[in-house]
Design an enzyme around this catalytic site. Sequence first.
Site, PDB file in Angstrom:
ATOM      1  CG  HIS A  16      -1.600  -1.348   1.427  1.00 33.34           C
ATOM      2  ND1 HIS A  16      -2.847  -1.555   1.000  1.00 33.34           N
ATOM      3  CD2 HIS A  16      -1.391  -2.243   2.145  1.00 33.34           C
ATOM      4  CE1 HIS A  16      -3.215  -2.828   1.103  1.00 33.34           C
ATOM      5  NE2 HIS A  16      -2.325  -3.305   2.228  1.00 33.34           N
ATOM      6  CB  SER A  67      14.282  21.231 -13.556  1.00 42.15           C
ATOM      7  OG  SER A  67      13.443  22.246 -13.428  1.00 42.15           O
TER       8      SER A  67
END
Length: 485
Positions: free
Chosen positions: A160, A290
């Site tokens: 999870h 970036s």
Amino acid sequence: MATPGAEEDVLSRYRSPLVSRYASPEMGFNFSERKKFGTWRRLWLYLAQAEKLLGLPITDEQIQEMEANLDNIDFKMAAEEEKKLRHDVMAHVHTFAHCCPKAAAIIHLGATSCYVGDNTDLIVLRDGFNLLLPKLARVISRLADFAEKYADLPTLGFTHYQPAQLTTVGKRCCLWIQDLCMDLQNLERARDDLRFRGVKGTTGTQASFLQLFEGDHSKVEELDRLVTAKAGFKRSYMVTGQTYSRKVDIEVLSVLASLGASIHKICTDIRLLANLKEIEEPFEKDQIGSSAMPYKRNPMRSERCCSLARHLMTLVLDPLQTASVQWFERTLDDSANRRVCLAEAFLTADIILSTLQNISEGLVVYPKVIERRIRQELPFMATENIIMAMVKAGGNRQDCHEKIRVLSQKAAAVVKQEGGDNDFIARVRADPYFSPIHKQLESLLDPSSFTGRAPQQVAKFLKEEVRPALIPYQSKMGGKIELAL
């Protein structure tokens, strides 16, 4: 305004990035016009050769003329013929006949358009699988080497996406490999299940060929067998309409979509691990992560795989719908759709396999980061071991459980509310109650004692399942792959 040159003309029109930016030259050629129409001519040659062998009045000179012009395709003439006739197959029949005047009368003899169209598609699909399979095997091989190298390195498991029991870096990689091995089997099966359409005539009854051979059924069957063998297939479909069943396309694109799902899962895991700074994909010396944040090392290759894998997974919807609306012996609303989805599925699969190979050849692991994360979570996971050790030392299980509950909640508050490190073990060391096992704490907290049989599973899996599956591809394992973009 000046007339654009050839280069400017190309830049002024949309080009699929699948070809112009990403796909390998060999896969691009497999779906090219030259491969397609060159295969049409070979199919016409195979048909003429087989018809001659079975007694039709076709001369050696006609066969030789066709053989000499298999790749001599006047694409400009074919385009002009198609514009005039509004029929691509007849346009190429005329174009082939133009350079084969002696054979003109017997080109396409007894055949329907799907003789060249569908049979070529089946050849291209088969060849597409033959291009993908070695690439998939190379990815599996690279990941197998990675799994073997890190078979013993403990790492925090996640269920999870929450911290769970430990596994190893190599064992986690084997989860990826197992999915890809299933894909390898599925692609092999889909390729091997492909049959040739063969020579079946306009509605699949072979009526035209039965007429050519004056009612001799055995010669018609032999014609089908001969042409099928010349095209490199062991079997042809025994019954067809005008086309081979479009369920075949469902089978082909289903296995490719399944491959897309596997790669999407793998690359998503890599992206999540990159965020945790535990594993990174290759990053070039001058690569920019970036435009605004120069420190960033974005997992752009894994992101590309996920992006294209989503496209690949959706393409199977096209043949599903196409197969469902093929009325009776055929309807032409399959044609334009298949021109797009079949080629795009193989091109996309080709791209993501090449990209994943590049990723898997340069994965970087950061053991210190992994170790630090384990140290943050392992103390809580060790509580059961601590209880068992205390009971063996003469303690009461319930009393110990309550002590640990109180200490662990205090440690959790430090982590969650104060942003501090997990100090649970320090609290255990400071509590006189646990003095009987203080000397055992180091061994009780050894991460390798929490990974179970993970290293043994890796070794057994690679030896017994993975390496044997790669044997047919050993000669094509090749060197490292560099991405153009």
